[in-house]
Write a protein that holds these residues in place. Structure first.
Motif, PDB file in Angstrom:
ATOM      1  N   PRO A   1       9.440  -0.652   3.398  1.00  0.00           N
ATOM      2  CA  PRO A   1       8.103  -1.102   3.810  1.00  0.00           C
ATOM      3  C   PRO A   1       7.987  -1.152   5.335  1.00  0.00           C
ATOM      4  CG  PRO A   1       9.005  -2.538   2.105  1.00  0.00           C
ATOM      5  CD  PRO A   1      10.125  -1.636   2.542  1.00  0.00           C
TER       6      PRO A   1
ATOM      7  N   TRP B   1      -0.975  -3.037  -6.406  1.00  0.00           N
ATOM      8  CA  TRP B   1      -0.732  -2.228  -5.226  1.00  0.00           C
ATOM      9  C   TRP B   1      -1.781  -1.123  -5.128  1.00  0.00           C
ATOM     10  CZ3 TRP B   1       5.141  -1.518  -6.579  1.00  0.00           C
ATOM     11  CH2 TRP B   1       5.804  -2.729  -6.341  1.00  0.00           C
TER      12      TRP B   1
ATOM     13  N   VAL C   1       2.946  -1.005   4.425  1.00  0.00           N
ATOM     14  CA  VAL C   1       2.797   0.310   3.806  1.00  0.00           C
ATOM     15  C   VAL C   1       4.176   0.804   3.370  1.00  0.00           C
ATOM     16  CG1 VAL C   1       0.720   0.907   5.099  1.00  0.00           C
ATOM     17  CG2 VAL C   1       2.936   1.533   6.022  1.00  0.00           C
TER      18      VAL C   1
ATOM     19  N   ALA D   1      -4.254  -1.248   5.478  1.00  0.00           N
ATOM     20  CA  ALA D   1      -3.085  -2.102   5.632  1.00  0.00           C
ATOM     21  C   ALA D   1      -3.304  -3.130   6.745  1.00  0.00           C
ATOM     22  CB  ALA D   1      -1.846  -1.253   5.922  1.00  0.00           C
TER      23      ALA D   1
ATOM     24  N   ILE E   1       0.871  -1.171   0.000  1.00  0.00           N
ATOM     25  CA  ILE E   1       0.000   0.000   0.000  1.00  0.00           C
ATOM     26  C   ILE E   1       0.908   1.221   0.000  1.00  0.00           C
ATOM     27  CG2 ILE E   1      -1.734   1.310   1.281  1.00  0.00           C
ATOM     28  CD1 ILE E   1      -2.789  -1.378   2.317  1.00  0.00           C
TER      29      ILE E   1
ATOM     30  N   GLY F   1      -5.464   4.735   4.918  1.00  0.00           N
ATOM     31  CA  GLY F   1      -4.477   3.850   4.311  1.00  0.00           C
ATOM     32  C   GLY F   1      -3.923   2.837   5.294  1.00  0.00           C
ATOM     33  N   THR F   2      -3.662   3.264   6.505  1.00  0.00           N
ATOM     34  CA  THR F   2      -3.135   2.320   7.494  1.00  0.00           C
ATOM     35  C   THR F   2      -4.230   1.388   8.009  1.00  0.00           C
ATOM     36  OG1 THR F   2      -3.371   4.060   9.186  1.00  0.00           O
ATOM     37  CG2 THR F   2      -1.199   3.760   8.197  1.00  0.00           C
TER      38      THR F   2
ATOM     39  N   VAL G   1       4.292   6.752   9.522  1.00  0.00           N
ATOM     40  CA  VAL G   1       4.328   7.123   8.103  1.00  0.00           C
ATOM     41  C   VAL G   1       4.509   8.636   7.960  1.00  0.00           C
ATOM     42  CG1 VAL G   1       2.939   7.272   5.996  1.00  0.00           C
ATOM     43  CG2 VAL G   1       2.982   5.143   7.316  1.00  0.00           C
TER      44      VAL G   1
ATOM     45  N   LEU H   1       1.656   5.031   0.304  1.00  0.00           N
ATOM     46  CA  LEU H   1       1.127   6.248   0.918  1.00  0.00           C
ATOM     47  C   LEU H   1       2.043   7.393   0.514  1.00  0.00           C
ATOM     48  CD1 LEU H   1       0.073   4.892   4.425  1.00  0.00           C
ATOM     49  CD2 LEU H   1      -1.279   5.076   2.344  1.00  0.00           C
TER      50      LEU H   1
ATOM     51  N   SER I   1       2.447  -3.960   8.949  1.00  0.00           N
ATOM     52  CA  SER I   1       1.211  -3.489   9.590  1.00  0.00           C
ATOM     53  C   SER I   1       0.711  -4.421  10.678  1.00  0.00           C
ATOM     54  CB  SER I   1       0.109  -3.331   8.531  1.00  0.00           C
ATOM     55  OG  SER I   1      -0.154  -4.564   7.874  1.00  0.00           O
TER      56      SER I   1
END
Length: 246
Positions: free
Chosen positions: A212, A149, A182, A175, A76, A171-172, A227, A78, A215
């Protein structure tokens, strides 16, 4: 001169998007999702190359080795959001198909939106927040399993150079729900194409891809704070003059 160059680039986008949009809609009748993606990525490369040739915009990328390896390895992305440029540039750089998460209204834009609507991406109705996130998770799991992705801009909107927006945890959360790592990405696009600006200036856009971040066992807010800290710290390293002494 910058105005003339920007006008030429706008004209280049206009004259190419109409036949491309028609071709995307027609070819979706027989093409699968991955084939559709690479057709779209080709047009986006035309635009980033147009920026390079017509507007003097160069690109410098570091951290490609941090991207997940393997055809179906999930990820993912970000990404820092300063400009329209990174929405064009990320597909031009990435070795895997991407699925953007975007508001449904964009698919009604003539030609460009029509083409997006025929691709395997995640378009959501922001007025229905709970249902929208459930849709993101459902489709995200399916796409990630195929090696596509998911890419998101955690600030949600373009942010002026030298500033940070509010990083949202969508986004998290995705994940954590999917178990995917992420990958934070910093982009200094506003140096050449500022938010809401028409004129593009010559210069170098730095793209820095972080390692990366797993998560598993994390909370969404804690993971997003990590992040955000990496992206904003990297932005200050890449573009120190934009942040002054803060």
């Amino acid at each position: 001169m910058a105005l003339l160059r920007s006008l030429l680039h706008a004209l280049w986008m206009l004259v190419t998007v109409i036949p491309w949009g028609i071709w995307m809609v027609v070819s979706s009748i027989w093409s699968n999702g991955e084939q559709m993606w690479w057709k779209a990525a080709r047009w986006l490369r035309w635009q980033t190359e147009g920026l390079r040739i017509l507007c003097g915009v160069q690109y410098r990328v570091s951290g490609m080795e941090n991207l997940p390896q393997g055809k179906t390895s999930p990820g993912i992305l970000l990404v820092k959001h300063q400009s329209t440029l990174e929405t064009f540039l990320m597909p031009s750089l990435m070795p895997h198909p991407l699925a953007y998460v975007f508001k449904r209204e964009l698919i009604y834009i003539p030609f460009f939106g029509w083409a997006m609507g025929r691709m395997d991406m995640i378009h959501i109705d922001r007025s229905q927040r709970a249902q929208a996130f459930n849709k993101v998770v459902e489709q995200g799991k399916r796409l990630l399993a195929q090696g596509i992705w998911v890419i998101m801009f955690p600030e949600g909107t373009r942010i002026p150079r030298g500033q940070a927006g509010t990083y949202k945890s969508g986004g998290t959360r995705l994940a954590i729900a999917t178990g995917a790592p992420v990958i934070p990405i910093a982009v200094t696009s506003a140096k050449v194409w500022p938010r809401k600006a028409f004129i593009k200036r010559p210069g170098i856009v730095d793209v820095s891809i972080g390692k990366p971040i797993p998560s598993e066992g994390r909370s969404a807010d804690e993971l997003m704070r990590e992040v955000e800290a990496w992206i904003e710290g990297e932005m200050r390293r890449l573009d120190p003059e934009a942040y002054g002494r803060d």
